[in-house]
Structures are given as structure tokens and as C-alpha cells.
Design a protein around this motif. Structure first.
Motif, mmCIF file in Angstrom:
data_model
loop_
_atom_site.group_PDB
_atom_site.id
_atom_site.type_symbol
_atom_site.label_atom_id
_atom_site.label_comp_id
_atom_site.label_asym_id
_atom_site.label_seq_id
_atom_site.Cartn_x
_atom_site.Cartn_y
_atom_site.Cartn_z
ATOM 1 N N ASP A 100 0.837 -1.316 0.008
ATOM 2 C CA ASP A 100 0.032 0.034 -0.171
ATOM 3 C C ASP A 100 0.827 1.143 -0.097
ATOM 4 O OD1 ASP A 100 -1.810 -1.792 0.313
ATOM 5 O OD2 ASP A 100 -2.500 -1.243 2.614
ATOM 6 N N LYS A 101 0.380 2.330 -0.620
ATOM 7 C CA LYS A 101 1.034 3.675 -0.586
ATOM 8 C C LYS A 101 2.465 3.552 -0.962
ATOM 9 C CE LYS A 101 -2.296 5.132 2.691
ATOM 10 N NZ LYS A 101 -2.414 6.057 4.084
ATOM 11 N N ASP A 104 4.947 7.366 -5.812
ATOM 12 C CA ASP A 104 4.679 8.644 -5.929
ATOM 13 C C ASP A 104 4.007 9.255 -7.283
ATOM 14 O OD1 ASP A 104 6.671 9.702 -3.649
ATOM 15 O OD2 ASP A 104 8.119 8.852 -4.801
ATOM 16 N N GLN A 126 -5.517 3.145 -6.075
ATOM 17 C CA GLN A 126 -5.974 3.906 -4.906
ATOM 18 C C GLN A 126 -5.061 3.331 -3.694
ATOM 19 O OE1 GLN A 126 -7.569 6.513 -3.280
ATOM 20 N NE2 GLN A 126 -9.444 6.942 -4.785
ATOM 21 N N ARG A 127 -5.022 1.895 -3.751
ATOM 22 C CA ARG A 127 -4.165 1.158 -2.595
ATOM 23 C C ARG A 127 -2.766 1.475 -2.891
ATOM 24 N NH1 ARG A 127 -1.315 -3.287 -2.365
ATOM 25 N NH2 ARG A 127 -1.724 -3.858 -4.440
ATOM 26 N N LYS A 130 0.661 6.880 -3.182
ATOM 27 C CA LYS A 130 1.006 7.594 -1.939
ATOM 28 C C LYS A 130 -0.501 8.461 -1.747
ATOM 29 C CE LYS A 130 5.834 6.909 -1.300
ATOM 30 N NZ LYS A 130 7.089 7.579 -1.496
ATOM 31 N N ASP A 131 -0.496 8.822 -0.433
ATOM 32 C CA ASP A 131 -1.600 9.951 -0.393
ATOM 33 C C ASP A 131 -1.417 11.249 -1.135
ATOM 34 O OD1 ASP A 131 -3.013 8.218 1.293
ATOM 35 O OD2 ASP A 131 -2.054 9.083 3.025
ATOM 36 N N ASP A 132 -0.235 11.565 -1.175
ATOM 37 C CA ASP A 132 0.202 12.699 -2.121
ATOM 38 C C ASP A 132 0.527 12.582 -3.602
ATOM 39 O OD1 ASP A 132 2.635 11.829 -1.416
ATOM 40 O OD2 ASP A 132 3.581 13.692 -0.828
ATOM 41 N N PHE A 169 -11.473 9.901 -7.236
ATOM 42 C CA PHE A 169 -10.366 10.459 -7.349
ATOM 43 C C PHE A 169 -10.742 11.962 -7.824
ATOM 44 C CE2 PHE A 169 -8.662 6.362 -8.285
ATOM 45 C CZ PHE A 169 -7.383 6.175 -7.888
ATOM 46 N N THR A 222 -5.429 12.507 -8.695
ATOM 47 C CA THR A 222 -5.054 12.541 -7.468
ATOM 48 C C THR A 222 -6.018 12.040 -6.256
ATOM 49 O OG1 THR A 222 -5.744 14.893 -7.297
ATOM 50 C CG2 THR A 222 -3.451 14.552 -7.609
ATOM 51 N N LYS A 223 -5.795 11.590 -5.076
ATOM 52 C CA LYS A 223 -6.653 11.294 -4.226
ATOM 53 C C LYS A 223 -7.543 12.326 -3.554
ATOM 54 C CE LYS A 223 -4.169 6.931 -2.953
ATOM 55 N NZ LYS A 223 -3.781 6.234 -1.369
ATOM 56 N N ASN A 224 -8.659 11.875 -3.261
ATOM 57 C CA ASN A 224 -9.497 13.041 -2.643
ATOM 58 C C ASN A 224 -9.017 13.192 -1.149
ATOM 59 O OD1 ASN A 224 -11.212 14.005 -4.442
ATOM 60 N ND2 ASN A 224 -12.612 12.246 -4.393
#
Length: 224
Positions: A100-101, A104, A126-127, A130-132, A169, A222-224
Motif C-alpha cells: 500500500d502507498k 509517488d 488507490q491502494r 501515496k496519499d500525495d 479521485f 489525485t486522491k480525494n
């Protein structure tokens, strides 16, 4: 046309004949340089990596890069120096072999239109992102009428935007015009001698003009 392809279908469709015109190392080297210049990633995944030419270019630049593709032929004919970084994955059904994550940047260049199960693919994206992190897609900007045995899920940008927004997203158009080189067909005009800001304006005009024929959609997730 099937609703979903199994491994036998993937190997039949994405064989030596399919990949016979796909190898363009200079293009992938420039794309790797651009990704480094624009996004400064430490970890990159190429979705639909084919022979892994982008992966090799990124690795040669010191970036930790990997690729996934459904074709045994393509991976088996990749450069031996990066073959351990390429994984055979059915993007409709196989969990990506990463934690996960991890990434980049995820790149998907003319591959998402080959995926049937966007729900599964979006969950895996999504998995592993990374969050950013960001995912950059290049895909034909075409609708249902252009679907065929390999381009099974072609859409316009507006349709892709809705598809990925519904799956968590944020979606934004992204012009990759800065990736263009001014020393090729345009070299005789010596635009490359001008200030970079002027070069980028020229690149934007040239990219928009050429894209009238290419009809590509380029967008960032990008992730919400």
C-alpha cells in the motif's frame, strides 16, 4: 467482444505482432526525463509497461521504477537488466504486487483503454498510490464507437473524468507540451535558443496543433 479477458486472451491479443511497432526508446527516454523534471518522483509504476523501456530509462536516472503488463511476450523480451522489475499482471483481476502507498507517480500511457474492470483497477490504483501521489494518464480521446478487441474501454476525457471521480479521485486535464523537443522537426527554426518561457509557449501551440490529429486525452488523478 468479451466482457473480460482471461490470461489466454491476453497472450493471444498482446503478442509479437501487436508489439511489433511499439518499441521507441528515444521517446521513452524523453518521457522519463520529463517525469523527473515535472514530478520529481522517487518511486514510479508504469501500467502497461510493454518492453519496460520507460522503466529502464527511469532506473538509469536513479529512480526506483517498476512496470506491470498482461503480456508474457512483452515482458519476456524486455531488457534483461530491468526484467526483475516487470511483473505480469492481469489489470482486470490481479492484485498489483506492491505494498500500500508505494508510489509517488503512476504512469499509464495508452493502456487504460485496454482495461475492462475499471472498478478493480481503480481500487488497486488507490491502494498503491501515496496519499500525495499522482497518476498520469495518456489515452485516446474517443468514445464508445471506437471500441474494438484491444481498445475495449475507450472514452472521451469527460467520460474518464466522471468514471474516476465516482471512484474517489480528483481529475484534472494535464498538458504534457513541455515534454516536446524543439530540436526535431522544428529544429530549423532554432526555437531552442529562445528563453524557456517562450519555448514553452511554442511547445503548447505545437502540442495543441498536433493533438488535433492524435486526439489524445491527458489527465492527472489525485486522491480525494
Amino acid at each position: 467482444m468479451k466482457d473480460k479477458y482471461d490470461d489466454e486472451d491476453l497472450q493471444r491479443l498482446y503478442d509479437k505482432t501487436y508489439f511489433s511497432t511499439r518499441s521507441r526508446p528515444p521517446m521513452w527516454i524523453r518521457r522519463a526525463e520529463f517525469m523527473h523534471e515535472k514530478f520529481h518522483p522517487k518511486t514510479v509504476l508504469d501500467v502497461g509497461c510493454a518492453y519496460g523501456e520507460l522503466v529502464k530509462a527511469l532506473v538509469d536516472m536513479g529512480i526506483e521504477a517498476y512496470g506491470v503488463d498482461g503480456s508474457e511476450y512483452a515482458i519476456n523480451n524486455s531488457d534483461s537488466s530491468i526484467r526483475s522489475k516487470l511483473f505480469k499482471v492481469n489489470l482486470n483481476s490481479d492484485k498489483f504486487p506492491f505494498n500500500d502507498k508505494t508510489f509517488d507517480v503512476v504512469g499509464s500511457f495508452y493502456s487504460v483503454e485496454h482495461i475492462h474492470d475499471i472498478n478493480f483497477f481503480a481500487k488497486e490504483l488507490q491502494r498503491i498510490l501515496k496519499d500525495d501521489g499522482i497518476a498520469w494518464f495518456l489515452t485516446p480521446n474517443e468514445g464508445l464507437e471506437q471500441r474494438n478487441e484491444t481498445d475495449v474501454f475507450t472514452n472521451t476525457f469527460e467520460e474518464w473524468k466522471k468514471i474516476f471521480e465516482e471512484r474517489g479521485f480528483k481529475v484534472a486535464k494535464f498538458s504534457p507540451h513541455e515534454m516536446m523537443a524543439l530540436r526535431g522537426k522544428l529544429g530549423k527554426f532554432k526555437f531552442y535558443l529562445l528563453p524557456k518561457s517562450i519555448q514553452n509557449i511554442i511547445k503548447k501551440v505545437a502540442y495543441d496543433y498536433s493533438n488535433r490529429k492524435m486526439k489524445d486525452a491527458s489527465f492527472i488523478l489525485t486522491k480525494n
